[in-house]
Design an enzyme around this catalytic site. Structure first.
Site, short mmCIF file in Angstrom:
data_model
loop_
_atom_site.label_atom_id
_atom_site.label_comp_id
_atom_site.label_asym_id
_atom_site.label_seq_id
_atom_site.Cartn_x
_atom_site.Cartn_y
_atom_site.Cartn_z
N LYS A 204 0.84 -1.21 0.00
CA LYS A 204 0.00 0.00 0.00
C LYS A 204 0.87 1.25 0.00
CE LYS A 204 -3.37 2.57 2.87
NZ LYS A 204 -4.23 2.55 4.07
N ASP B 125 -2.75 10.11 3.68
CA ASP B 125 -4.15 9.67 3.82
C ASP B 125 -4.89 10.66 4.72
OD1 ASP B 125 -6.54 8.40 4.08
OD2 ASP B 125 -5.80 6.71 5.27
N LYS C 287 -10.31 12.76 8.18
CA LYS C 287 -9.84 12.37 9.51
C LYS C 287 -9.89 13.58 10.45
CE LYS C 287 -6.55 8.78 8.01
NZ LYS C 287 -7.14 7.61 8.66
N ASP D 220 1.49 6.35 5.51
CA ASP D 220 0.54 5.36 5.00
C ASP D 220 1.05 4.63 3.76
OD1 ASP D 220 -1.83 4.05 5.50
OD2 ASP D 220 -3.08 5.44 4.34
N ASP E 296 -12.25 6.85 3.68
CA ASP E 296 -11.02 6.63 4.44
C ASP E 296 -10.59 5.16 4.39
OD1 ASP E 296 -8.85 7.31 5.93
OD2 ASP E 296 -9.92 7.54 7.83
N GLU F 77 -9.53 3.59 1.91
CA GLU F 77 -9.00 3.70 0.54
C GLU F 77 -7.97 2.62 0.22
OE1 GLU F 77 -7.78 5.22 3.06
OE2 GLU F 77 -5.63 4.93 2.78
N ARG G 58 -7.75 -0.60 0.84
CA ARG G 58 -8.23 -1.88 0.26
C ARG G 58 -8.66 -1.69 -1.18
NH1 ARG G 58 -12.63 -2.31 4.91
NH2 ARG G 58 -11.03 -1.02 5.84
N1 BES Z 1 -4.37 4.29 6.83
C1 BES Z 1 -5.53 4.08 7.62
C2 BES Z 1 -5.29 3.10 8.77
C3 BES Z 1 -4.35 3.52 9.85
C4 BES Z 1 -4.84 3.92 11.06
C5 BES Z 1 -2.98 3.43 9.69
C6 BES Z 1 -3.97 4.28 12.08
C7 BES Z 1 -2.12 3.80 10.68
C8 BES Z 1 -2.61 4.21 11.89
C9 BES Z 1 -6.68 3.56 6.77
O1 BES Z 1 -6.71 3.99 5.46
C10 BES Z 1 -7.96 3.95 7.43
O2 BES Z 1 -8.19 5.12 7.54
N2 BES Z 1 -8.74 2.97 7.86
C11 BES Z 1 -9.98 3.18 8.51
C12 BES Z 1 -10.98 2.26 7.87
C13 BES Z 1 -12.42 2.54 8.27
C14 BES Z 1 -12.86 3.88 7.73
C15 BES Z 1 -13.30 1.44 7.75
C16 BES Z 1 -9.81 2.89 10.00
O3 BES Z 1 -9.12 1.94 10.35
O4 BES Z 1 -10.35 3.64 10.79
ZN ZN Z 2 -4.85 4.62 4.66
ZN ZN Z 3 -7.77 5.81 5.19
#
Ligand code: BES
Ligand code: ZN
Ligand code: ZN
Length: 454
Positions: free
Chosen positions: A218, A223, A230, A241, A300, A302, A304
């Site tokens: 990834k 992000d 966020k 990220d 968010d 993104e 996957r």
């Molecule tokens: N890049 C983030 C996940 C992340 C969170 C990485 C904390 C490092 C530290 C990812 O893209 C994300 O935002 N995931 C969301 C998914 C949700 C919206 C279904 C999450 O985990 O909150």
């Molecule tokens: Zn991310």
């Molecule tokens: Zn994200």
């Protein structure tokens, strides 16, 4: 790189000894700068233990102002063999590697170390480890790099520069080429920003004519969350990220530098996840390279989306024999395992066993997650083939299974390093504040495990 000791004058001498009462403590030796580091009993000695011991010792030396030192591995070489020397040098180098600073002023004076002791195979082990350590540090540097200095195009440049120097075949696809391939999920995220996306492909061919292992990383260079923006407090680490991308890059560099006889291709979908007038929004339904349709529940989620197309690209265009995807994918994995352990899941027992053997060799911590059919139901959508969010929690597993839906019949492993890729304060002695280089050594060991006998 830490060189072999040849009688140079040094301020410090750090001797590592086993079978002492005291496990991993430093005790003063017979001179002001001679220390004996007790690493515990010989039956419990592991390379990981030595990495931590060496890291602790050199950090202490550094705190006390030491600039030159020799690591004496001699007492440990009869016990662990060349692996002891390799682990000590790796722990020391990783502990001293810090994120480059953009501050003006005089740079810090470097610290120079040597390794004392000798045994059969030591030179070769030190060479291999030095290449691996270099790759971990390169991965760390990339992840530490601010997002304004590392757009997808700039990341492609940096990655291909290092890869080409090692004879790796590189291809960078722009948004137009990705469009021709039908990579709609990748492009949907990628068009959320002014800086266009890139698909970076690094082909290392050290093996015969067998199909490659594909490592899909990834590469979200920042992000923000997109329209599902966020909170400010969650934005601090968003430049990190792309740690999955850095991990697969580092692993392939190390495999090439060490001429490991295996075929491995890194596939790196790289995008920014931002807000633009035409960005995707929740409720959108998008296509993908596989033909599957996806309902966007949250912009968010993104990672996957771009990894789904990365996996399809690996199968269709790179003829992947096996697939690993690795990503800073979910906050949920941090809640489960904290900053010391990454979660993974797989569709194949044999591949999963090979992965377990690999992380036992590397010393990194991973833990398997279940893939019961109920979890698959959580990413069903009423109006598309899949949803990019779960209807019922289990964020890490459902995110992984979403990507797994694109792996077809290929042996596949998904690794979530959201907790382990970045530490505000070190969780292991050989870490420094910031990027950890998570995944590099384990992916290296996994691929090496598939190397041909030569
Ligand atoms: N890049 C983030 C996940 C992340 C969170 C990485 C904390 C490092 C530290 C990812 O893209 C994300 O935002 N995931 C969301 C998914 C949700 C919206 C279904 C999450 O985990 O909150
Ligand atoms: Zn991310
Ligand atoms: Zn994200």
């Amino acid at each position: 790189m830490i060189q072999r000791y040849q009688g140079q004058q040094t301020q410090w001498r750090l001797s590592f000894v086993s079978d002492s009462e005291k496990a991993m403590t430093l005790t003063p030796g017979d001179g002001p700068c001679a220390w004996t580091v007790h690493v515990g009993s010989s039956d419990e000695l592991t390379p990981e233990r030595l990495r931590r011991a060496a890291a602790k010792a050199v950090k202490t030396m550094k705190e006390l102002g030491g600039k030159t030192g020799v690591l004496d591995a001699a007492p440990l070489l009869p016990i662990l063999g060349p692996a002891a020397g390799a682990a000590l040098t790796q722990g020391a180098e990783l502990a001293l590697h810090e994120a480059p600073s953009f501050a003006t002023g005089t740079p810090k004076e470097p610290i120079t170390l040597w390794l004392d002791g000798d045994c059969d195979g030591l030179d070769q082990a030190l060479q291999e480890t030095a290449q691996l350590t270099r790759s971990i540090c390169l991965a760390r540097d990339l992840v530490n790099c601010p997002a304004n200095k590392l757009t997808p195009a700039l990341m492609a440049e940096e990655m291909t520069r290092e890869a080409e120097a090692l004879g790796i075949q590189c291809q960078v696809l722009d948004e137009h080429q990705a469009r021709t391939l039908g990579m709609e999920a990748f492009l949907t995220v990628g068009s959320s920003a002014l800086h266009p996306p890139r698909l970076i492909v690094l082909r290392y061919r050290g093996g015969g004519d067998e199909d490659p292992i594909c490592l899909v990383g990834k590469g979200v260079t920042c992000d923000t969350g997109g329209y599902c923006l966020k909170a400010a407090s969650s934005m601090k680490g968003i430049k990190g990220d792309m740690a999955g991308a850095a991990a697969v890059w580092g692993a392939v560099l190390a495999l090439a530098a060490n001429h490991v006889p295996v075929n491995v291709t890194a596939v790196i979908p790289s995008v920014e996840n931002r807000i633009s007038p035409d960005s995707y929004i929740p409720g959108d339904v998008i296509g993908s390279m596989s033909g599957k349709t996806i309902e966007v529940g949250n912009t968010d989620a993104e990672g996957r989306l771009i990894l789904a197309d990365g996996v399809t690209y690996a199968i269709r265009e790179e003829h992947a024999a096996r697939i690993v995807d690795i990503a800073t994918l979910t906050g949920a994995v941090v809640g489960m395992f904290g900053f010391t352990t990454a979660g993974y899941l797989s569709n194949n027992e044999g591949f999963s066993d090979a992965f377990q053997a690999a992380y036992h060799r590397s010393g990194e911590q991973y833990w398997p997650l279940p893939t019961f059919p109920e979890y698959r139901k959580m990413i069903e959508s009423p109006l598309a083939d899949l949803s990019n969010t779960s209807s019922d929690g289990c964020g890490t597993i459902t995110a992984g299974l979403f990507i797994g839906a694109f792996a077809e019949d290929k042996p596949w492993i998904h690794i979530d390093i959201a907790g382990t890729a970045w530490v505000d304060s070190p969780r292991f002695e050989y870490q420094t504040k910031g990027a950890t280089g998570a995944g590099v050594t384990t992916l290296y060991e996994l691929c090496k495990g598939y190397a041909q006998e030569v």
